[in-house]
Enzyme design. Sequence first.
Site, PDB file in Angstrom:
ATOM      1  N   SER A   1       0.870  -1.174   0.000  1.00  0.00           N
ATOM      2  CA  SER A   1       0.000   0.000   0.000  1.00  0.00           C
ATOM      3  C   SER A   1       0.908   1.226   0.000  1.00  0.00           C
ATOM      4  O   SER A   1       2.127   1.119   0.146  1.00  0.00           O
ATOM      5  CB  SER A   1      -0.939  -0.005   1.217  1.00  0.00           C
TER       6      SER A   1
ATOM      7  N   TRP B   1       0.593  -9.367   4.430  1.00  0.00           N
ATOM      8  CA  TRP B   1       1.658 -10.268   4.889  1.00  0.00           C
ATOM      9  C   TRP B   1       2.067  -9.993   6.339  1.00  0.00           C
ATOM     10  O   TRP B   1       3.105 -10.444   6.794  1.00  0.00           O
ATOM     11  CB  TRP B   1       2.880 -10.142   3.975  1.00  0.00           C
ATOM     12  N   GLY B   2       1.247  -9.250   7.061  1.00  0.00           N
ATOM     13  CA  GLY B   2       1.443  -9.107   8.501  1.00  0.00           C
ATOM     14  C   GLY B   2       2.368  -7.995   8.940  1.00  0.00           C
ATOM     15  O   GLY B   2       2.730  -7.933  10.114  1.00  0.00           O
TER      16      GLY B   2
ATOM     17  N   THR C   1      -7.246 -12.098   6.365  1.00  0.00           N
ATOM     18  CA  THR C   1      -6.904 -11.964   4.952  1.00  0.00           C
ATOM     19  C   THR C   1      -7.639 -13.031   4.158  1.00  0.00           C
ATOM     20  O   THR C   1      -8.032 -14.062   4.720  1.00  0.00           O
ATOM     21  CB  THR C   1      -5.384 -12.092   4.725  1.00  0.00           C
ATOM     22  N   ILE C   2      -7.801 -12.786   2.845  1.00  0.00           N
ATOM     23  CA  ILE C   2      -8.434 -13.784   1.984  1.00  0.00           C
ATOM     24  C   ILE C   2      -7.391 -14.457   1.079  1.00  0.00           C
ATOM     25  O   ILE C   2      -7.743 -15.127   0.117  1.00  0.00           O
ATOM     26  CB  ILE C   2      -9.560 -13.152   1.127  1.00  0.00           C
TER      27      ILE C   2
ATOM     28  N   GLN D   1      -0.552 -14.955   1.758  1.00  0.00           N
ATOM     29  CA  GLN D   1      -0.346 -13.909   2.753  1.00  0.00           C
ATOM     30  C   GLN D   1      -0.450 -14.468   4.167  1.00  0.00           C
ATOM     31  O   GLN D   1       0.381 -14.162   5.027  1.00  0.00           O
ATOM     32  CB  GLN D   1      -1.372 -12.792   2.556  1.00  0.00           C
TER      33      GLN D   1
ATOM     34  N   CYS E   1      -0.765   2.843 -13.082  1.00  0.00           N
ATOM     35  CA  CYS E   1      -1.247   3.340 -11.790  1.00  0.00           C
ATOM     36  C   CYS E   1      -0.414   4.527 -11.309  1.00  0.00           C
ATOM     37  O   CYS E   1      -0.961   5.497 -10.768  1.00  0.00           O
ATOM     38  CB  CYS E   1      -1.234   2.220 -10.757  1.00  0.00           C
TER      39      CYS E   1
END
Length: 388
Positions: free
Chosen positions: A143, A183-184, A202-203, A207, A359
């Site tokens: 992010s 990933w924590g 998480t889905i 991860q 992006c």
Amino acid sequence: MRNLPVFTLPPLAANRRQTWAERWCRRLLAQADVQLDGERPHDLQVRDPRMFRATLLGGSLGFGESYMNGWWDCQRLDALFTRLLSHGIDARAGRRPAQWLQLLRDRLINAQSRRRAFQVGRQHYDLGNLLYSRLLDPTMSYSCGYWARARDLATAQRDKLALICAKLGLQPGMRLLDIGCGWGGLAEYAAREHGVRVVGVTISQEQAALARERCAGLPVEIRLQDYRSIDERFDRVVSVGMFEHVGHRNYQRFMEIAYRCLGPGGLLLLHTIGNSYTASTVDPWIEKYIFPNGILPSVQQIARAAEKRFVIEDWHNFGADYDRTLMSWHANFEHAWPELALHYDERFHRMFRYYLLCCAGAFRARDTQLWQVVLARGGVRGGYRAPR
């Protein structure tokens, strides 16, 4: 190592007869001062004239797929997309069949239902921890970094984690829910630096596996779980880079769950990419190849979902920082490609490069935003002072 297919770029197209589709593309691109076969870094080099018909019929989807196929190249994709988006070229091109299909689907189904929740995990986040370990910083933060004082990606991401924890006012012994824990990285940081107990959901199987490994020995529980299954009490709730997968049909439900999990005065921090306008669809190429069922929220949609539940205490936009973050990821990706090429083919290489750079161009053009929103159940008594 997988047995990868051979991918060969076609030679640059030359001495071609202009079609109506090419003339249409040429006129459209000229409005953003982009030339076909020009010499500037943001100009397009045409390798296969099939790109014109694909773009005419498919819009952004056909344009992106043409790049993946090697039908055109550009020295600076980020600069190209900055120009295209700054001049509103996508809107001038009009809707194409893929976009009409998206609109129809949005009317008929909930694309972000429980049944479909794990699809983006399988398609994108489970691409492999090798890929993401080479792309991201040591915290594995996928992010936007916070570049107010940072000069490198690792510092920007650690400063972002510190900023989040400061905004939440974390204290030892608090219980923190991390919706979309990745990933924590944030869970580990909050547990180590602030002595809080963390539940992360998480889905993504990949991860979850790595997050459990990195948080071993800490008061952190990582669950492979959809956020709609949560029904517990926490002192704080945080969601970083996950709200983009919630969908406008589910924003109210998300806020209900966060409200239910918090006591009076409890804080929710929402870190999300945001749209400058309200929409029910996303770019068709991004939706098909990168984030299936994704959609960006608007200010209006977030505010409406929060009504009668939360007081919005702070709204922080640092979307321009995502440009630097994405360009850093791209540099890492290209640097690691000789190693990654043993596991992924050249079409994937072009797809992922296109994703990162288009992006970056969107954030540079300020077409897309990044928000950190702090919401309080019942408001903060005496007022909230937002750190920066």
